[in-house]
Design a protein around this motif. Structure first.
Motif, PDB file in Angstrom:
ATOM      1  N   THR A  44      32.106  68.134  52.079  1.00  0.00           N
ATOM      2  CA  THR A  44      30.946  67.456  51.503  1.00  0.00           C
ATOM      3  C   THR A  44      30.594  68.016  50.126  1.00  0.00           C
ATOM      4  N   GLU A  45      30.071  67.132  49.301  1.00  0.00           N
ATOM      5  CA  GLU A  45      29.585  67.494  47.975  1.00  0.00           C
ATOM      6  C   GLU A  45      28.063  67.368  47.955  1.00  0.00           C
ATOM      7  N   PRO A  46      27.377  68.328  47.339  1.00  0.00           N
ATOM      8  CA  PRO A  46      25.917  68.188  47.204  1.00  0.00           C
ATOM      9  C   PRO A  46      25.578  67.040  46.265  1.00  0.00           C
ATOM     10  N   LYS A  47      24.433  66.454  46.449  1.00  0.00           N
ATOM     11  CA  LYS A  47      23.994  65.373  45.575  1.00  0.00           C
ATOM     12  C   LYS A  47      23.814  65.897  44.158  1.00  0.00           C
ATOM     13  N   GLN A  48      24.397  65.228  43.197  1.00  0.00           N
ATOM     14  CA  GLN A  48      24.266  65.655  41.810  1.00  0.00           C
ATOM     15  C   GLN A  48      22.958  65.127  41.242  1.00  0.00           C
ATOM     16  N   GLU A  49      22.158  66.024  40.697  1.00  0.00           N
ATOM     17  CA  GLU A  49      20.843  65.654  40.191  1.00  0.00           C
ATOM     18  C   GLU A  49      20.705  65.864  38.693  1.00  0.00           C
ATOM     19  N   LYS A  50      21.772  66.354  38.043  1.00  0.00           N
ATOM     20  CA  LYS A  50      21.702  66.619  36.616  1.00  0.00           C
ATOM     21  C   LYS A  50      23.032  66.268  35.964  1.00  0.00           C
ATOM     22  N   GLU A  51      22.977  65.583  34.852  1.00  0.00           N
ATOM     23  CA  GLU A  51      24.189  65.208  34.143  1.00  0.00           C
ATOM     24  C   GLU A  51      24.949  66.446  33.681  1.00  0.00           C
ATOM     25  N   LYS A  52      26.272  66.410  33.800  1.00  0.00           N
ATOM     26  CA  LYS A  52      27.124  67.476  33.314  1.00  0.00           C
ATOM     27  C   LYS A  52      27.852  66.987  32.065  1.00  0.00           C
ATOM     28  N   LYS A  53      27.879  67.835  31.044  1.00  0.00           N
ATOM     29  CA  LYS A  53      28.630  67.530  29.834  1.00  0.00           C
ATOM     30  C   LYS A  53      29.618  68.660  29.599  1.00  0.00           C
ATOM     31  N   GLU A  54      30.905  68.324  29.603  1.00  0.00           N
ATOM     32  CA  GLU A  54      31.957  69.325  29.497  1.00  0.00           C
ATOM     33  C   GLU A  54      32.913  68.948  28.370  1.00  0.00           C
ATOM     34  N   SER A  55      33.619  69.941  27.876  1.00  0.00           N
ATOM     35  CA  SER A  55      34.629  69.680  26.848  1.00  0.00           C
ATOM     36  C   SER A  55      35.785  70.647  27.011  1.00  0.00           C
ATOM     37  N   LYS A  56      36.946  70.242  26.576  1.00  0.00           N
ATOM     38  CA  LYS A  56      38.121  71.092  26.555  1.00  0.00           C
ATOM     39  C   LYS A  56      38.987  70.673  25.375  1.00  0.00           C
ATOM     40  N   THR A  57      39.974  71.491  25.066  1.00  0.00           N
ATOM     41  CA  THR A  57      40.845  71.188  23.943  1.00  0.00           C
ATOM     42  C   THR A  57      42.261  70.976  24.432  1.00  0.00           C
ATOM     43  N   ASP A  58      43.031  70.227  23.652  1.00  0.00           N
ATOM     44  CA  ASP A  58      44.417  69.923  23.984  1.00  0.00           C
ATOM     45  C   ASP A  58      45.236  70.046  22.703  1.00  0.00           C
ATOM     46  N   ALA A  59      46.150  71.009  22.693  1.00  0.00           N
ATOM     47  CA  ALA A  59      46.930  71.274  21.487  1.00  0.00           C
ATOM     48  C   ALA A  59      47.951  70.186  21.192  1.00  0.00           C
ATOM     49  N   LEU A  60      48.257  69.324  22.153  1.00  0.00           N
ATOM     50  CA  LEU A  60      49.335  68.349  21.995  1.00  0.00           C
ATOM     51  C   LEU A  60      48.859  66.951  21.618  1.00  0.00           C
ATOM     52  N   THR A  61      47.607  66.641  21.871  1.00  0.00           N
ATOM     53  CA  THR A  61      47.140  65.291  21.583  1.00  0.00           C
ATOM     54  C   THR A  61      46.669  65.167  20.137  1.00  0.00           C
ATOM     55  N   LYS A  62      46.852  64.005  19.558  1.00  0.00           N
ATOM     56  CA  LYS A  62      46.402  63.751  18.194  1.00  0.00           C
ATOM     57  C   LYS A  62      45.105  62.958  18.163  1.00  0.00           C
ATOM     58  N   ARG A  63      44.739  62.411  19.314  1.00  0.00           N
ATOM     59  CA  ARG A  63      43.502  61.631  19.381  1.00  0.00           C
ATOM     60  C   ARG A  63      42.609  62.185  20.484  1.00  0.00           C
ATOM     61  N   PRO A  64      41.310  62.207  20.256  1.00  0.00           N
ATOM     62  CA  PRO A  64      40.397  62.662  21.307  1.00  0.00           C
ATOM     63  C   PRO A  64      40.291  61.630  22.421  1.00  0.00           C
ATOM     64  N   ALA A  65      39.777  62.071  23.549  1.00  0.00           N
ATOM     65  CA  ALA A  65      39.582  61.185  24.696  1.00  0.00           C
ATOM     66  C   ALA A  65      38.296  61.576  25.410  1.00  0.00           C
ATOM     67  N   ILE A  66      37.728  60.626  26.103  1.00  0.00           N
ATOM     68  CA  ILE A  66      36.493  60.879  26.844  1.00  0.00           C
ATOM     69  C   ILE A  66      36.576  60.188  28.195  1.00  0.00           C
ATOM     70  N   ALA A  67      36.046  60.845  29.200  1.00  0.00           N
ATOM     71  CA  ALA A  67      35.967  60.262  30.547  1.00  0.00           C
ATOM     72  C   ALA A  67      34.551  60.428  31.072  1.00  0.00           C
ATOM     73  N   VAL A  68      34.103  59.414  31.776  1.00  0.00           N
ATOM     74  CA  VAL A  68      32.788  59.440  32.414  1.00  0.00           C
ATOM     75  C   VAL A  68      33.000  59.199  33.898  1.00  0.00           C
ATOM     76  N   ALA A  69      32.477  60.112  34.735  1.00  0.00           N
ATOM     77  CA  ALA A  69      32.716  60.035  36.180  1.00  0.00           C
ATOM     78  C   ALA A  69      31.404  60.037  36.950  1.00  0.00           C
ATOM     79  N   TYR A  70      31.355  59.208  37.981  1.00  0.00           N
ATOM     80  CA  TYR A  70      30.194  59.124  38.862  1.00  0.00           C
ATOM     81  C   TYR A  70      30.656  59.346  40.306  1.00  0.00           C
ATOM     82  N   HIS A  71      29.887  60.104  41.086  1.00  0.00           N
ATOM     83  CA  HIS A  71      30.166  60.222  42.517  1.00  0.00           C
ATOM     84  C   HIS A  71      29.885  58.873  43.172  1.00  0.00           C
TER      85      HIS A  71
END
Length: 470
Positions: A261-288
């Protein structure tokens, strides 16, 4: 459902002969008042606990056999990430009567195709063969369920193979783990749902022979498996083959399932990471997403159709056609399969690649602009009906995919998770029960900003490590 999703992950083995066999499943819903399409389903269990699903279809002279084991990424050992996937490879290294890779040769020499893959909640193996080779397929699957050739040489070999696969598909590929591998680690909090399930190379290399042997004895047993047969066969004959080959196998003592089980998410999470191989940025938005088999779950499937699936989807229209932020919107419910073939907590994910001149906040703002109307008022009947048509079409298309494997996949999954593969015939009806009001209620609860995680990947120097959080 949409097979393109699974190809992004490539957590599988695939072998195909030169001859690819056809399979057709009647899947036409028909005009109003026409007889409802039903998948033939016969379900029973052997005394040793093996779940057996039979679904004859005489459209083409082929059969598809699938064996599903109720062990996937979620419940592998905590200090052995990627263990479930490693073991998938081990299943092709020989058994009691078939030497290394002879299983593959047996299928190919009989004009068939085969595959094996690891998912969140199962590991599966299937073959598509001419109809007169059903007994051969069942004998071969029972042979390796009954006793695998687990030795040091095979283990060392496959540790190298899996390590190379991780490097090829994740470490050395631009956006290699995005978002199918990355997002669960950021959006979930329970380790079983949030670890690097493709495997840390150090964990893979540290696997010991006795661990592999214990894993096989525990989880690769008839009482932890489902066998599904779809295609041109006689059910009475199939039952005789199944009893002969699988009946003598012994059940194992299964451990208690961990709490997923996962606890109910009550606060938006904003995360970032880097990728040495990609030339274009990407973004993903996920909802339980809602729990499986609830009214809200079926509403979420239709919200997926409205928001992501197809060029008519709202996010495609907004982000591609209107704003020009990206060339396409990807995603859905369960990126390693479809909205039906999983059991534990799951995410609804939308992801895009975009130009560096675009700000990620602008994309999130545009996503909110599309979603918010779904939360503030019921959709019109035309929009809901269109989503229903798309969902039914996707479901029926699944049944005939890859020589009947799509139907095997759903039948075996429902046997493992629900003890009820006949649920396949209730899916369309459950989707049709969704009302505009339920759609709005579901969007209000599950598409709220506080229930989501936003992950941005920037094209900069990154730390080494498959799917590693930074």
């Amino acid at each position: 459902m949409r097979m393109g999703r699974m190809s992004r992950a490539m957590v599988s083995l695939t072998w195909a002969a030169g001859l690819v066999l056809g399979f057709a499943t009647a899947a036409y819903a028909g005009p109003p008042g026409a007889p409802e399409f039903k998948v033939p389903v016969e379900y029973y269990k052997l005394p040793n606990g093996l779940r057996v699903v039979l679904s004859p279809d005489h459209t083409a002279p082929t059969i598809c056999v699938g064996v599903y084991y109720h062990i996937g990424f979620r419940i592998e050992p905590k200090d052995r990430t990627g263990f479930a996937h490693l073991f998938e490879h081990m299943m092709f290294q020989g058994s009691q009567n078939l030497g290394k890779m002879e299983f593959v040769k047996l299928v190919q020499q009989n004009g068939g195709i085969l595959n094996g893959s690891t998912r969140f909640d199962f590991t599966n193996y299937f073959e598509v063969l001419p109809a007169n080779k059903l007994e051969t397929a069942l004998w071969a699957e029972a042979d390796r369920m009954g006793g695998l050739a687990v030795n040091d040489a095979n283990l060392t070999n496959q540790q190298g193979v899996v390590g190379s696969e991780v490097k090829q598909n994740v470490l050395n590929r631009p956006l290699g783990g995005f978002p199918w591998l990355d997002m669960p680690q950021y959006a979930n909090t329970n380790w079983y749902n949030a670890h690097n399930f493709y495997g840390d190379i150090k964990d893979i290399e540290a696997a010991k022979l006795n661990e592999v042997q214990d894993f096989f004895k525990t989880y690769y047993a008839p009482n932890n498996a489902a066998l599904a047969i779809v295609g041109d066969f006689d059910p009475a004959e199939a039952k005789r083959f199944v009893e002969k080959d699988f009946g003598p196998l012994k059940a194992s003592e299964l451990p208690a399932q961990p709490d997923l089980t996962e606890p109910k998410q009550e606060k938006e999470k904003k995360e970032s990471k880097t990728d040495a191989l990609t030339k274009r940025p990407a973004i993903a938005v996920a909802y339980h997403v809602p729990e499986r088999n609830t009214p809200e779950y079926y509403a979420m499937i239709l919200l997926d159709e409205i928001l992501i699936e197809g060029d008519d989807s709202l996010l495609h229209q907004e982000l591609v056609q209107k704003r020009g932020f990206t060339g396409g919107v990807e995603g859905g419910i369960n990126l390693l399969g479809n909205p039906y073939n999983y059991q534990g907590p799951m995410l609804f994910i939308a992801d895009v690649m975009y130009d560096p001149s675009t700000k990620p906040d602008a994309i999130v703002e545009a996503v909110d602009g599309v979603i918010e109307p779904l939360r503030t008022k019921p959709v019109d009947r035309k929009t809901l009906d269109r989503a229903l048509v798309k969902a039914r079409s996707d479901l029926y298309d699944t049944f005939g995919q890859q020589g009947g494997f799509g139907l095997v996949d759903i039948l075996a999954s429902f046997a493992l998770f629900d003890d009820n593969p006949a649920r396949v015939n209730s899916l369309a009806g459950e989707l049709e029960k969704v009302t505009p009001e339920l759609l709005q209620k579901t969007a209000q609860e599950y598409l709220r900003p506080t229930n989501r995680t936003v992950l941005v990947v920037e094209p900069k120097a990154a730390e080494a490590g498959a799917g590693k959080k930074e």
